[in-house]
Scaffold this active site. Structure first.
Site, short mmCIF file in Angstrom:
data_model
loop_
_atom_site.label_atom_id
_atom_site.label_comp_id
_atom_site.label_asym_id
_atom_site.label_seq_id
_atom_site.Cartn_x
_atom_site.Cartn_y
_atom_site.Cartn_z
N GLY A 57 0.82 -1.20 0.00
CA GLY A 57 0.00 0.00 0.00
C GLY A 57 0.86 1.26 0.00
O GLY A 57 1.95 1.29 -0.56
N CYS A 58 0.36 2.29 0.65
CA CYS A 58 1.05 3.58 0.68
C CYS A 58 2.39 3.48 1.39
O CYS A 58 2.48 2.99 2.51
CB CYS A 58 0.16 4.60 1.40
#
Length: 223
Positions: A57-58
């Protein structure tokens, strides 16, 4: 910009996810081809410190998680897992947002870093984590040698047995190259604590991880 599409939009996406879960077939085909055709690149140990690479993810979130772990001297945000040369935040092509974890193997093992990886994400979410969706946010755990690959494979097998079926979404890829992201991405969670995305996504994810792995945390780390 992705970090500004939070909370309200994420509720809508989560509701849609239940009825329209993306397939992981394409990622697994890419994984199989990479494992068959690519030789993993082994990074050098420097001053007793090793490197490991993860995407989940981020990278703002993942960097903050690993920097909270005892034995990790630094986590660097960047891009990996694709073929695009000289990727940037606006154009990183087929790369995922990733982190380079620099760690002391005398204090934390590679196996423990993999535990941190799987223990700090939704392991079944395909092409994303939380509100961040798309190939840029897919989960990848990179290996530099067969010993690391064996550790990863064993942990995925155990998770799949626990979950029932091949539900772990992460790709397992031979490490090739890590591209460091722009300077303003580094230590973003630490430097921008009032950012709405950091408040609503990064910090809750970090704190959830801390609750699960208190024994791995640096003493001074707190939120």
């Amino acid at each position: 910009m992705k970090k500004h599409l939070f909370i309200l939009a994420s509720f809508v996406v989560f509701a849609l996810q239940a009825s329209c879960k993306p397939s992981n077939d394409s990622n697994k085909k890419t994984e199989a081809l990479a494992q068959e055709t690519q030789t993993p690149v082994q990074t050098e140990t420097q001053n007793g410190l090793k490197k490991a690479y993860f995407a989940s993810g981020c990278f703002w979130c993942v960097e903050a998680i690993y920097e909270s772990v005892n034995g990790v001297t630094e986590a660097i945000s960047g891009y990996s897992g694709g073929k695009t040369q000289n990727p940037t935040y606006k154009n990183h092509g087929d790369h995922a947002e990733a982190v380079e974890v620099i760690y002391d193997p005398e204090l934390v093992s590679y196996s423990q870093l993999v535990d941190v990886y799987f223990g700090s994400q939704n392991v079944t979410q395909v092409n994303g984590q939380g509100p961040d969706r798309g190939l840029s946010y897919r989960s990848i755990v990179f290996y530099q040698n067969e010993s690391e690959k064996k550790i990863i494979d064993q942990k995925i097998a155990a998770l799949n047995k626990e979950l029932g079926g091949n539900q772990v979404a992460a790709q397992v890829l031979p490490f090739q190259k890590f591209w460091i992201a722009e300077a303003y991405h580094q230590n973003y969670e630490r430097n921008n604590p009032e950012n709405p995305y950091i408040q609503s996504v990064s910090i809750p994810r970090l704190n959830k991880f801390k609750e699960k792995f208190p024994q791995l945390l640096k003493e001074e780390n707190s939120h």
